[in-house]
Motif scaffolding. Structure first.
Motif, PDB file in Angstrom:
ATOM      1  N   GLN A 121      39.607 -32.446 -21.032  1.00  0.00           N
ATOM      2  CA  GLN A 121      40.368 -32.440 -19.784  1.00  0.00           C
ATOM      3  C   GLN A 121      40.352 -33.660 -19.438  1.00  0.00           C
ATOM      4  O   GLN A 121      39.222 -34.300 -19.762  1.00  0.00           O
ATOM      5  CB  GLN A 121      39.894 -31.325 -18.892  1.00  0.00           C
ATOM      6  N   PRO A 136      45.644 -30.583 -22.192  1.00  0.00           N
ATOM      7  CA  PRO A 136      43.706 -32.124 -21.677  1.00  0.00           C
ATOM      8  C   PRO A 136      44.228 -31.940 -19.889  1.00  0.00           C
ATOM      9  O   PRO A 136      43.889 -32.402 -19.490  1.00  0.00           O
ATOM     10  CB  PRO A 136      44.807 -33.341 -22.377  1.00  0.00           C
ATOM     11  N   SER A 140      39.458 -27.802 -26.002  1.00  0.00           N
ATOM     12  CA  SER A 140      39.923 -28.574 -25.547  1.00  0.00           C
ATOM     13  C   SER A 140      39.628 -28.469 -23.883  1.00  0.00           C
ATOM     14  O   SER A 140      40.337 -29.294 -23.009  1.00  0.00           O
ATOM     15  CB  SER A 140      41.403 -27.197 -25.262  1.00  0.00           C
ATOM     16  N   ILE A 168      43.980 -22.626 -26.124  1.00  0.00           N
ATOM     17  CA  ILE A 168      44.679 -24.150 -26.133  1.00  0.00           C
ATOM     18  C   ILE A 168      44.198 -24.126 -24.804  1.00  0.00           C
ATOM     19  O   ILE A 168      45.499 -24.014 -25.041  1.00  0.00           O
ATOM     20  CB  ILE A 168      45.081 -24.137 -27.359  1.00  0.00           C
TER      21      ILE A 168
END
Length: 284
Positions: A6, A77, A2, A74
């Protein structure tokens, strides 16, 4: 995964392994380092614990901004982009966000949008509760440098750091959106040591709300003050889990279940009411 996904790409991901006997994690760390130039694998020669590991990796880095992340959570993004935008818009030194919850069975419960908190509101709210989730932090390196990193106040090192940052004059804000999914586990530190964490946190809130300088508190003395009995530890952990379940059912709008959970625990567990009050203050 995760973090490597990004929308903000210009960063390095420092993966620090505190358990040198975890061969699976060692193999995984080397594989990622070979696949992505942004990935840096750091392995402790012996188990140092969270505080010493965090301070070690911060000393080894040079980037002007530092984001915290826990291995079992998590990030969305857009997490880093959104937190950086918040810092730039309001001239902050330190940002964080709300979070969703990942239940032990893997189900994700979407977090509610919380109020935007800017420096004055963060300073006021911190008198009563910890409004931050450690793994959502993004802050300027200068904050760590001026405060000397984390201190060994067991299970409350992040709250101690946040209070010292506020009192040192750093501008702290919280993004209202859930930019991270926080994994709820029955064997996590916050569950296994919930009594010690809770009693130390209440002590810190009391000293902070009275205007005492948190930096003047001796970590060893704080750690020594709070030792729970087996019964206290069990009841405190049970109250924290019940509160988490209450929050999940509230998000689902299962109000009858909420009443049942709250009613049964208010009667059976004296630790539940203080945890419930703390949670309400955190959200409002």
């Amino acid at each position: 995964e995760s973090m490597l996904s990004q929308t903000w790409h210009d960063f390095r991901l420092y993966f620090i392994l505190d358990n040198p006997l975890n061969q699976k994690a060692i193999t995984l760390g080397h594989e990622y380092a070979e696949q992505d130039a942004r990935f840096a694998f750091v392995q402790n020669e012996r188990n140092l614990g969270l505080v010493n590991s965090l301070n070690r990796i911060i000393r080894q880095t040079s980037e002007p901004l530092i984001a915290r992340m826990d291995a079992d959570d998590i990030a969305l993004p857009t997490r880093l982009d959104a937190e950086l935008a918040l810092m730039e818009k309001y001239d902050l030194d330190f940002s964080m966000s709300a979070a969703s919850i990942i239940k032990p069975d893997g189900e994700t419960i979407q977090g509610r949008k919380l109020p935007l908190l800017l420096p004055d509101a963060v300073a006021e709210a911190t008198k009563h509760t910890n409004i931050s989730i450690h793994s959502t932090w993004l802050l300027k390196r200068v904050v760590y440098e001026r405060l000397g990193g984390y201190r060994q106040i067991n299970y409350c090192e992040d709250l101690d750091f946040l209070m010292r940052a506020i009192q040192a004059g750093f501008r702290v804000g919280r993004h209202p959106d859930s930019l991270l999914a926080y994994r709820l586990r029955s064997d996590s530190i916050s569950q296994s040591y919930t009594y010690e964490q809770g009693t130390r946190a209440r002590f810190l809130h009391k000293r902070y709300s009275h205007g005492d300088r948190i930096v003047d508190l001796d970590p060893e003395s704080v750690n020594a003050r709070f030792r729970g009995t087996d019964a206290q530890i069990e009841h405190s952990s049970s109250a924290r889990l019940a509160l988490a379940n209450l929050g999940i059912e509230l998000n689902r709008r299962h109000y009858l279940k909420c009443i049942c959970i709250a009613g049964s625990n208010l009667v059976a567990n004296s630790f539940f009411a203080p945890e419930l009050i703390r949670s309400i203050r955190e959200r409002f």
